[in-house]
Enzyme design. Structure first.
Site, PDB file in Angstrom:
ATOM      1  N   GLY A  83      -7.009  -2.245   5.718  1.00 35.84           N
ATOM      2  CA  GLY A  83      -7.542  -3.223   6.555  1.00 35.84           C
ATOM      3  C   GLY A  83      -8.384  -2.717   7.778  1.00 35.84           C
ATOM      4  CB  THR A  84      -7.926  -0.067  10.042  1.00 32.29           C
ATOM      5  OG1 THR A  84      -6.620  -0.396  10.462  1.00 32.29           O
ATOM      6  CG2 THR A  84      -8.709   0.794  11.157  1.00 32.29           C
ATOM      7  CG  ASN A 165      -2.260  -8.993  14.772  1.00 37.02           C
ATOM      8  OD1 ASN A 165      -3.197  -9.489  14.910  1.00 37.02           O
ATOM      9  ND2 ASN A 165      -1.792  -7.927  15.195  1.00 37.02           N
ATOM     10  CD  GLN A 193      -0.832  -9.996   9.496  1.00 39.07           C
ATOM     11  OE1 GLN A 193       0.021 -10.449   8.753  1.00 39.07           O
ATOM     12  NE2 GLN A 193      -0.369  -8.662  10.035  1.00 39.07           N
ATOM     13  CB  SER A 213      -4.515  -4.957   4.735  1.00 40.31           C
ATOM     14  OG  SER A 213      -3.810  -3.620   4.636  1.00 40.31           O
ATOM     15  CB  ALA A 214      -2.305  -3.420  -0.742  1.00 37.45           C
ATOM     16  CB  THR A 251     -12.397  10.007  -6.283  1.00 33.74           C
ATOM     17  OG1 THR A 251     -13.484  10.924  -6.545  1.00 33.74           O
ATOM     18  CG2 THR A 251     -11.776   9.525  -7.556  1.00 33.74           C
ATOM     19  CB  CYS A 343      -1.999  -0.277  16.706  1.00 37.82           C
ATOM     20  SG  CYS A 343      -2.463  -1.195  15.319  1.00 37.82           S
TER      21      CYS A 343
HETATM   22  C1  LIG Z   1      -4.828  -8.707  11.778  1.00 38.95           C
HETATM   23  C2  LIG Z   1      -4.783  -7.346  11.187  1.00 38.95           C
HETATM   24  N1  LIG Z   1      -5.925  -6.939  10.888  1.00 38.95           N
HETATM   25  C3  LIG Z   1      -6.129  -5.321  10.145  1.00 38.95           C
HETATM   26  C4  LIG Z   1      -5.071  -4.771  10.163  1.00 38.95           C
HETATM   27  C5  LIG Z   1      -5.071  -3.259   9.854  1.00 38.95           C
HETATM   28  O1  LIG Z   1      -4.497  -3.181   8.413  1.00 38.95           O
HETATM   29  P1  LIG Z   1      -4.119  -1.855   7.884  1.00 38.95           P
HETATM   30  O2  LIG Z   1      -2.864  -1.596   8.526  1.00 38.95           O
HETATM   31  O3  LIG Z   1      -4.178  -2.020   6.450  1.00 38.95           O
HETATM   32  O4  LIG Z   1      -5.053  -0.659   8.290  1.00 38.95           O
HETATM   33  C6  LIG Z   1      -3.608  -5.258  10.712  1.00 38.95           C
HETATM   34  C7  LIG Z   1      -2.612  -4.591  10.560  1.00 38.95           C
HETATM   35  O5  LIG Z   1      -1.477  -4.661  11.286  1.00 38.95           O
HETATM   36  C8  LIG Z   1      -3.677  -6.688  11.149  1.00 38.95           C
HETATM   37  O6  LIG Z   1      -2.542  -7.415  11.282  1.00 38.95           O
END
Ligand SMILES: Cc1ncc(COP(=O)(O)O)c(C=O)c1O
Length: 398
Positions: A83-84, A165, A193, A213-214, A251, A343
């Site tokens: 997701g990041t 989140n 989320q 994100s998975a 890849t 984080c």
């Molecule tokens: C709303 C939101 N965006 C992005 C992320 C980041 O996703 P990833 O952990 O897959 O990098 C998170 C993870 O906590 C999230 O809650």
């Protein structure tokens, strides 16, 4: 042993895990789906021989599954390393491509975005962009009137998350996207989320990009996706081979992508049943918390909230705890919860989300987030209440 320690069976590592917004376990069906792509079908999906073709077929099948589940075309899905990365790619890639095309260099993001979006937007300042933060109301929904005022002829992109989140508030995405498009700006949505938890049809929402994100839906960590609406230009973040239609060199991680698709398939299949049950648990927990402790209050929008989350703060004049100390006390008694994004958990900084909804610094430090997953039961919520009882009794100011 601390008072009120939990003894619960059928739990991850014998603890009561209530931090499913940070991550989830990987579902055994997902592990089973991934395994062959580690052990026997391990080809490179770009190779033209049989091993490559097998991997490529799995890759494209996974893309189809994910696209179908979110109301998109397979060609609109780019796989990422989570997701990041998807948020970085969208915010920076949209901004750079839009500036090249239109000369616009102003970006707006909501003030309660995840750091993946906030820091991506901040980083654009070093490249000559200006950045504004859209305020939210007291329950954490963006102020559409403010969005309208803040848009300028210079605005190239707007980013608003689907659901927050830390407090779970679901945002008025269709309206925000409509207002943004009236200004000829592009719209990004962080849906990390909400994937698998809410029905999603991206074409109906009329957004330009979305991040997924998975590992929030019982899939593996380190894999995600970026939706890019057909015709929208997004500069690549990684330069390399021609993978992912030249959008992301490197890849493809076929086993993780196959796992992501299996997780999505199962989440969609179970969604209604799971969400109905979790809504019931949420209601039960909120009722009990309100009944037992008048110094606890709820964060977020009760009318527009993810069914899995309860975000609470408490009055520090009554309870001599901040959120971090409460989390440590819960941890000692076998409960895993958190204060917000993984984080920022572990730091003592007040939550930027609670500050944005107007809480003072002391209250913004007292947030705890209880986030349920499929496994959780009412008996476990009762255990949690007993644990909180013991902790609050120990820290009550007389
Ligand atoms: C709303 C939101 N965006 C992005 C992320 C980041 O996703 P990833 O952990 O897959 O990098 C998170 C993870 O906590 C999230 O809650």
């Amino acid at each position: 042993m601390p008072k009120g320690r939990l003894i619960i069976s059928n739990m991850i590592s014998n603890r009561l895990y209530l931090d499913y917004a940070a991550t989830t376990p990987v579902d055994p069906d997902v592990v089973a789906a991934m395994l062959p792509y580690f052990t026997s079908a391990w080809g490179n999906s770009s190779s033209i021989h049989a091993a490559g073709r097998t991997a490529k077929a799995a890759l494209e099948q996974s893309r189809n599954t994910i696209a179908e589940s979110i109301g998109a075309e397979p060609s609109e899905i780019t796989f990422t390393g989570g997701g990041t990365e998807a948020n970085n790619h969208a915010v920076k890639g949209l901004a750079f491509a839009a500036r090249r095309k239109t000369g616009r260099a102003h970006v707006l993001v909501s003030s309660i975005e995840h750091p993946a979006v906030l820091a991506s937007a901040e980083s654009l300042k070093e490249h000559g962009f200006s950045v504004g933060f859209i305020p939210v109301d007291s329950v954490g929904r963006i102020r559409l009137d403010e969005l309208e005022h803040m848009l300028t002829p210079e605005t190239c992109i707007v980013a608003v998350m689907h659901a927050n989140n830390e407090i779970g508030s679901i945002q008025p995405i269709s309206e925000a996207a409509r207002i943004t498009h009236l200004n000829n700006s592009l719209f990004h949505m962080d849906a990390v989320q909400t994937l698998g938890k809410m029905p999603l049809c991206l074409h109906d929402l009329e957004i330009d990009t979305a991040a997924f994100s998975a590992h929030k839906i019982y899939g593996p960590k380190g894999v995600g996706a970026l939706y890019i609406k057909k015709g929208v230009e997004v500069d690549p973040l990684f330069h390399g081979g021609a993978q992912e239609r030249n959008r992301r060199g490197g890849t493809e991680n076929v086993p993780l992508i196959v796992g992501f698709a299996a997780a999505v398939r199962k989440a969609v299949e179970l969604r209604q049943r799971v969400q109905d049950r979790l809504s019931g648990l949420r209601e039960y927990l909120c009722t009990e918390l309100a009944k037992r402790w008048n110094f606890v209050f709820f964060n977020g929008d009760a009318a527009n909230v993810l069914p899995n989350i309860v975000s609470i703060s408490f009055d520090s004049n009554t309870i001599s705890l901040d959120g971090e100390t409460l989390l440590m006390n819960l941890d000692l008694r076998g409960v895993s919860a958190s204060s917000g994004s993984a984080c920022s958990s572990g730091s003592v900084k007040p939550s930027h989300v609670l500050q944005a909804i107007g809480r003072d610094d002391a209250t913004a430090r007292s947030i705890i987030r209880l986030f349920f997953g499929r496994e959780r039961t009412q008996a476990e919520i009762d255990s949690l209440l007993a644990v909180l009882d013991a902790i609050f009794a120990d820290h009550h100011r007389e």
